[in-house]
Design an enzyme around this catalytic site. Structure first.
Site, mmCIF file in Angstrom:
data_model
loop_
_atom_site.group_PDB
_atom_site.id
_atom_site.type_symbol
_atom_site.label_atom_id
_atom_site.label_comp_id
_atom_site.label_asym_id
_atom_site.label_seq_id
_atom_site.Cartn_x
_atom_site.Cartn_y
_atom_site.Cartn_z
ATOM 1 N N LYS A 88 101.531 55.562 -13.056
ATOM 2 C CA LYS A 88 100.259 54.938 -12.704
ATOM 3 C C LYS A 88 99.643 54.170 -13.865
ATOM 4 C CE LYS A 88 96.123 55.948 -10.075
ATOM 5 N NZ LYS A 88 96.261 54.682 -9.375
ATOM 6 N N THR B 121 99.160 58.780 -20.499
ATOM 7 C CA THR B 121 100.571 58.770 -20.887
ATOM 8 C C THR B 121 101.243 57.448 -20.508
ATOM 9 O OG1 THR B 121 100.607 61.167 -20.613
ATOM 10 C CG2 THR B 121 102.734 60.072 -20.761
ATOM 11 N N CYS B 122 100.917 56.923 -19.343
ATOM 12 C CA CYS B 122 101.503 55.637 -18.922
ATOM 13 C C CYS B 122 101.011 54.505 -19.806
ATOM 14 C CB CYS B 122 101.168 55.360 -17.463
ATOM 15 S SG CYS B 122 101.911 56.557 -16.330
ATOM 16 N N THR B 123 99.758 54.573 -20.217
ATOM 17 C CA THR B 123 99.222 53.566 -21.127
ATOM 18 C C THR B 123 99.939 53.636 -22.466
ATOM 19 O OG1 THR B 123 97.067 53.575 -20.038
ATOM 20 C CG2 THR B 123 97.131 52.777 -22.327
ATOM 21 N N SER C 279 103.491 52.192 -22.099
ATOM 22 C CA SER C 279 103.470 50.733 -21.960
ATOM 23 C C SER C 279 103.094 50.057 -23.275
ATOM 24 C CB SER C 279 102.497 50.326 -20.850
ATOM 25 O OG SER C 279 102.971 50.800 -19.606
#
Length: 158
Positions: free
Chosen positions: A44, A49-51, A54
């Site tokens: 998401k 964590t995804c940020t 990325s």
């Protein structure tokens, strides 16, 4: 807690797909024949964590480019969410939208997950290294973000 699983060198043809991209186009994996591609699946946009993942790919994007490798992120988020995510964090690569998780299923990363005792279907954070002929040559599953991008670069030879 599930352990990080790293599948060592493998060689199977990556499933071809076409998805809408953050630049307004439709992107197909076969468009990248002749180039190495790193595809990372993440759950998401705008979650911690995804940020981090990325932004790690962003921070090493120059190194990937030097090595002739394209980076692509895929999540179930809509393009509008991707646009905000890209703008906020200045991500220099395409994000693809897979809201029906068809591509995630083809790559085997849409699976049952557990959080605080609750079970649900979702993206298992995973990365794939695809060679110039379209074969998956390395896969990382259940990725832990810390040092992950360096592991991908090491596998490429960078």
């Amino acid at each position: 807690m599930a352990k990080k699983k790293e599948t060592e060198t493998i060689r199977r043809l990556a499933p071809d797909f076409t998805l809408p991209a953050s630049n307004g186009s439709k992107v197909s994996l076969h468009d990248y024949r002749g180039k190495k591609v790193v595809i990372y699946f993440y759950p998401k946009d705008n979650t911690p964590t995804c940020t981090q993942e990325s932004c790690d790919f962003r921070d090493y994007n120059g190194k990937f480019a030097e090595l002739g490798v394209e980076v692509i992120g895929i999540s179930p988020d809509e393009l509008k969410s991707h646009d905000k995510f890209i703008a906020k964090y200045e991500l220099p690569f395409l994000l693809l939208s897979d809201p029906e998780h068809q591509v995630a299923e083809q790559f085997g990363v849409w699976a049952m997950k557990k959080l605080y005792g609750r079970e649900y279907m979702g993206i298992v954070r995973s990365t794939f290294l695809i060679n110039e002929e379209g074969y998956i040559v390395k896969e990382w599953s259940k990725v832990k973000v810390k040092n992950h991008v360096q592991s991908v670069l090491d596998a490429i030879g960078g």
